[in-house]
Motif scaffolding. Structure first.
Motif, PDB file in Angstrom:
ATOM      1  N   ILE A   1       0.848  -1.182   0.000  1.00  0.00           N
ATOM      2  CA  ILE A   1       0.000   0.000   0.000  1.00  0.00           C
ATOM      3  C   ILE A   1       0.887   1.236   0.000  1.00  0.00           C
ATOM      4  O   ILE A   1       1.794   1.346   0.821  1.00  0.00           O
ATOM      5  N   GLU A   2       0.602   2.180  -0.913  1.00  0.00           N
ATOM      6  CA  GLU A   2       1.342   3.445  -0.939  1.00  0.00           C
ATOM      7  C   GLU A   2       0.531   4.499  -0.201  1.00  0.00           C
ATOM      8  O   GLU A   2      -0.677   4.625  -0.385  1.00  0.00           O
ATOM      9  N   MET A   3       1.198   5.270   0.652  1.00  0.00           N
ATOM     10  CA  MET A   3       0.550   6.386   1.334  1.00  0.00           C
ATOM     11  C   MET A   3       0.377   7.498   0.303  1.00  0.00           C
ATOM     12  O   MET A   3       1.340   8.107  -0.131  1.00  0.00           O
ATOM     13  N   THR A   4      -0.859   7.734  -0.117  1.00  0.00           N
ATOM     14  CA  THR A   4      -1.131   8.657  -1.209  1.00  0.00           C
ATOM     15  C   THR A   4      -1.543  10.043  -0.752  1.00  0.00           C
ATOM     16  O   THR A   4      -1.620  10.956  -1.560  1.00  0.00           O
ATOM     17  N   SER A   5      -1.838  10.200   0.543  1.00  0.00           N
ATOM     18  CA  SER A   5      -2.249  11.506   1.053  1.00  0.00           C
ATOM     19  C   SER A   5      -1.795  11.629   2.497  1.00  0.00           C
ATOM     20  O   SER A   5      -1.438  10.649   3.138  1.00  0.00           O
TER      21      SER A   5
END
Length: 168
Positions: free
Chosen positions: A86-90
């Motif tokens: 999972i990429e931290m997008t915000s």
């Protein structure tokens, strides 16, 4: 007039002005063309149409400009149970099983709707428990307040473990 109207008047006694109908009028503004700040030069463009940035001396600049390491740092979580990355997008980034979470954990009833929050402050990442029922843990210790995340750290939300990866 009737007693229950007390101060109100019949509509026939007062003149109500008609509502003006305004039509949409198109306004077209024609402006003069603006000249570029720097004149175009033949030396800045090759045969394929690639534009080269010229330095102040007018020569091609082949040096690299580094914008800053904090603009490029990214945080990834790997869910150890499923291997999902999972990429931290915000920022802030909410993890939980609620529909308003940025990352939705499916298939684990022990996770709260809004379980934990991850925030980026400057160049650092922090995790905080959002008063979840089954708590958040770092290295087996229950999390109290904000905690700075480091690369390769393991975060545990209830019984769900995540590996932290911080990449520049």
């Amino acid at each position: 007039m009737r007693d229950y109207l007390k101060g109100w008047k019949e509509t026939t006694d007062e003149m109500i002005p008609p509502i003006e109908k305004r039509r949409f009028r198109e306004k077209v503004i024609i402006r003069k063309p603006v000249d570029p700040i720097r004149p175009k030069t033949e030396s800045g463009v090759d045969e394929e149409g690639t534009v080269y940035i010229l330095n102040h001396s007018g020569k091609e600049d082949d040096s690299t400009t580094i914008l800053g390491s904090d603009a490029m740092k990214k945080l990834f979580l790997t869910r150890l149970r499923t291997g999902e990355k999972i990429e931290m997008t915000s920022t802030p980034f909410v993890v939980g099983k609620g529909r308003d979470s940025d990352y939705l954990i499916i298939g684990n009833p022990t996770i709260s709707r809004r379980h934990a929050i991850i925030e980026k402050t400057g160049e650092e990442f922090f995790v905080e428990d959002l008063q979840s029922s089954n708590h958040t843990f770092i290295d087996g210790e229950q999390l109290e307040g904000r905690y700075k995340l480091t690369d390769q750290m393991i975060i545990q939300l209830s019984d769900e473990k995540f590996k932290v990866e911080i990449k520049a």
